[in-house]
Design an enzyme around this catalytic site. Structure first.
Site, PDB file in Angstrom:
ATOM      1  N   GLY A 443      40.094 -42.736  -7.750  1.00 40.38           N
ATOM      2  CA  GLY A 443      41.085 -41.844  -8.322  1.00 40.38           C
ATOM      3  C   GLY A 443      41.888 -41.123  -7.251  1.00 40.38           C
ATOM      4  CB  SER A 444      43.836 -37.999  -7.500  1.00 44.04           C
ATOM      5  OG  SER A 444      44.606 -38.429  -8.603  1.00 44.04           O
ATOM      6  CB  THR A 445      39.345 -38.642  -3.823  1.00 42.94           C
ATOM      7  OG1 THR A 445      38.987 -39.970  -4.212  1.00 42.94           O
ATOM      8  CG2 THR A 445      38.658 -37.629  -4.734  1.00 42.94           C
ATOM      9  CG  PHE A 446      42.827 -44.070  -1.977  1.00 40.57           C
ATOM     10  CD1 PHE A 446      41.874 -44.506  -1.074  1.00 40.57           C
ATOM     11  CD2 PHE A 446      44.090 -44.650  -1.933  1.00 40.57           C
ATOM     12  CE1 PHE A 446      42.166 -45.511  -0.156  1.00 40.57           C
ATOM     13  CE2 PHE A 446      44.384 -45.652  -1.022  1.00 40.57           C
ATOM     14  CZ  PHE A 446      43.418 -46.082  -0.125  1.00 40.57           C
ATOM     15  CE  LYS A 447      47.220 -38.936  -6.852  1.00 38.49           C
ATOM     16  NZ  LYS A 447      47.353 -37.895  -7.890  1.00 38.49           N
TER      17      LYS A 447
END
Length: 705
Positions: A443-447
């Protein structure tokens, strides 16, 4: 007339002479064909080397066999039992060359020229023969070497034929054996190595348990009724007890073990029950470290069939999960043994060979037992399913690895009741799955990683803005009905805003601007395709896409991948490691679990400038009031974080299961970094639920020096 008789006699003389010569030659020929002792010795060697004990029996003198008290069947059984017990895999026999003392016995060749039998060793009796030989037995402990002597005698059979037979004696099996002696094989078992934490506290060690069982003769006048009462008290079926009592070895006075108990007293109404202490493998942290440490169980038939090295026996224990399984060889050690000869009473007469057992290695982990327990406790509240990884971002040491729900590894050793096994099997949360090695869409942790890639590719800057209107966006009509969605409407949006408010659209647009080739080059260096040497955890490398789509040729897939969805899969361990460059001036530190194990040096994968730019933005994820991890702002120090929610859909347009993520680290004195995932956060606040769940743990963690 006389003259005629003389002619006849003279005529017969040549015939008589020729007949005499023929008879003499026939007798000499018959004598030459008489069996020689060397032939019997050769047969003995051949049969012994092939372990053909039945054929060996036929070479012995009847008198010596009568003296031994063994018939043919007993003879074969004795040899077979001894060779089998020693696990003799090869037999080698070599006759030793004879040294003849010519001063005492004369020239050997001269004696043979006179037609005398070669007796091997100097001997005045032509009907006996002795020869020494070297015997080498290859056993499961190594080679046993002996010098033995064969004593043969020449005997006449019923038809008058002369044969050579061996005088059998027990020392022909092994030189120190006498009548009535036995060969005893004892296995020397190694101590299984402990698994300990960073401070030497045990995580897997030796312990004891109360084992309950039944003495059949003490069940009373109504055994069936008593068995029913015992079964109810110990929560086992009557069949379990009856099957145990019906084993072939059971006698009325024997103790028959059934199961383990935490009780130290036997209820008065239970007759026939007995308790005894039993040594077992013990796991002090119980469920808290179950997925990390694993457990041991008795070997199965399947284990024995897979055992190509032939190490295990039916009574052995073997690692069944976790480190107990993956480090089985180091932990189990190597068994030893003793082969010895005893008399009839069991007294040791001699020791043939000994191989001392080698105890298993102690395995020291980087884990902190106290922190492991606390993290598990925080994670397992409210019946959640998920995982958390705590590591030191400076040296990569993994401080805690928790997975929930879990199981009790001590019960796996002592044995689960049927009810306990049914409860585990019925649990839809799948308590036997190790979630800190499981791979999820992050999810958005990868941003944070997409931002770093954009900075390195000179596409993204901290203040670069995008004009985005509304909560959904698509590049153009070629995307059909697919849209990238976000949760907060904000315009314009820069990189810091996009991280603080977790804007999918911003990073999708940045990824498309980079293009698939540059995007892949930028993110792949963050550890994709690497299991970091964590073979002990069976860790699979993470992936940014499936094998068929590694080029990210699809713009939709590229957009989805930029914010940690699409086909991306990362383990919580990898997720934690991928954030270390933001703490270490661009150096990625790989996770370490086993102390003393050689590890690779940290690698610089991004510039210090790019690392600090992302770190400063992640600090604002906590400090800014609208940041997705602002709930942590009340904690002391300066924390940085990134949250994320990944939705798993069966089909586009449908609502799917949501997993919530958070990565948190300390920026002032980098001593900890934690990544966590909780499954099924739908309707519970998404990633905010994970932040709130970890907050009490982080408060306590800060108090620990």
């Amino acid at each position: 007339m006389k003259k005629s008789k003389r002619k006849i006699i003279y005529g017969l003389l040549p015939l008589l002479f020729a007949g005499g010569i023929g008879a003499y030659l026939y007798m000499q020929s018959s004598k030459a064909e008489e069996a020689k002792p060397e032939a019997t010795v050769d047969q003995y060697i051949q049969h012994l080397q092939k372990q053909e004990f039945d054929q060996l029996y036929t070479l012995m003198t009847p008198a010596s066999l009568d003296e031994s008290g063994m018939n043919r069947e007993q003879f074969v059984e004795k040899y077979s039992a001894i060779y089998s017990g020693m696990e003799v895999s090869a037999v080698k026999v070599e006759v030793k060359p004879e040294v003849t003392d010519t001063a005492e016995s004369g020239s050997t060749s001269e004696n043979q020229d006179k037609g005398e039998q070669n007796t091997g060793k100097p001997d005045q009796n032509p009907d006996t023969y002795e020869v020494d030989y070297h015997l080498q037995l290859t056993t499961f402990l190594g080679e046993v070497n002996e010098t033995q002597t064969l004593k043969l005698v020449r005997q006449e059979t019923e038809d008058g034929t002369k044969v050579w037979r061996i005088n059998w004696q027990p020392s022909l099996i092994l030189s120190d054996m006498i009548k009535g002696s036995k060969v005893r094989v004892r296995t020397l078992l190694p101590e299984r190595g402990d698994i300990v934490d960073r401070d030497g506290l045990p995580l897997a060690t030796k312990g004891t348990v109360n084992e309950w069982g039944i003495v059949p003769e003490k069940l009373g006048d109504n055994p069936d009724a008593m068995i029913a009462r015992i079964a109810k008290h110990y929560k086992v079926s009557e069949d379990v007890i009856n099957n145990a009592l019906s084993q072939k070895w059971v006698k009325p006075e024997y103790f028959v073990p059934i199961g383990s108990t935490e009780d130290y007293n036997i209820p008065e109404q239970l007759s026939g029950v007995k308790l005894q202490s039993k040594e077992i493998r013990y796991y002090p942290l119980g469920a808290s470290a179950a997925h990390l440490i694993g457990y041991v169980r008795k070997v199965t038939q399947e284990d024995l069939e897979k055992d190509t090295e032939g190490y295990y026996r039916a009574e052995d224990w073997i690692g069944r999960a976790g480190l107990e399984q993956s480090m089985e060889k180091q932990l189990r050690g190597e068994r030893g043994g003793v082969i010895e000869i005893t008399d009839e009473s069991g007294k040791v007469l001699s020791e043939l060979i000994r191989k001392d057992a080698v105890n298993g290695q102690k395995v020291k982990l980087t884990i902190s037992a106290e922190t492991q327990s606390e993290l598990y406790k925080a994670l397992s509240s409210d019946g959640d399913a998920g995982a958390a990884v705590l590591m030191n971002p400076s040296d990569g040491h993994l401080l805690a690895l928790a997975s929930v729900p879990a199981y009790n590894p001590n019960k796996m050793v002592t044995g689960l009741t049927q009810a306990e096994w049914d409860a585990y099997s019925a649990d839809e949360r799948l308590p036997f799955i190790n979630r800190f090695t499981n791979r999820y869409a992050p999810g958005s942790t990868f941003k944070a990683i997409t931002a770093a890639a954009g900075l390195m590719e000179k596409v993204t800057t901290a203040d670069k803005t995008h004009e985005i209107s509304g909560l959904q966006w698509r590049k153009d009509e070629s995307w059909g009905g697919y849209y990238v969605k976000r949760v907060k409407s904000l315009t314009p949006v820069n990189m810091v805003d996009a991280l603080v408010y977790s804007d999918n659209i911003y990073f999708a647009q940045e990824a498309l601007e980079m293009g698939s080739e540059r995007f892949i080059e930028g993110v792949q260096k963050f550890g994709f395709g690497d299991n970091f040497g964590l073979d002990e955890l069976y860790l699979k490398p993470s992936q940014y896409a499936n094998e068929a789509n590694l080029d990210l040729a699809s713009e939709v897939l590229l957009a989805d991948t930029s914010y940690g969805q699409g086909e991306m899969l990362m383990s919580p361990i990898h997720l934690a490691s991928s954030f270390t460059p933001f703490i270490n001036e661009g150096k990625m530190v790989k996770p370490v679990l086993i102390e003393g194990k050689e590890t690779s040096e940290p690698e610089v994968i991004i510039t210090p400038e790019a690392a600090n730019t992302v770190k400063d933005a992640l600090v604002q994820v906590v400090s800014r009031s609208g940041g997705t991890a602002h709930a942590l702002n009340s904690l002391s120090g300066e924390l940085a974080a990134k949250t994320g929610t990944a939705e798993l859909k069966a089909k586009k347009g449908e609502n799917g299961l949501e997993n919530g993520f958070v990565v948190v680290f300390d920026t002032q004195s980098p001593s900890f970094l934690i990544s966590a995932v909780i499954e099924g956060v739908n309707g519970r606040g998404g990633s905010h639920y994970v932040v709130d769940k970890l907050k009490p743990f982080l408060e306590k963690l800060e108090l620990t020096p």
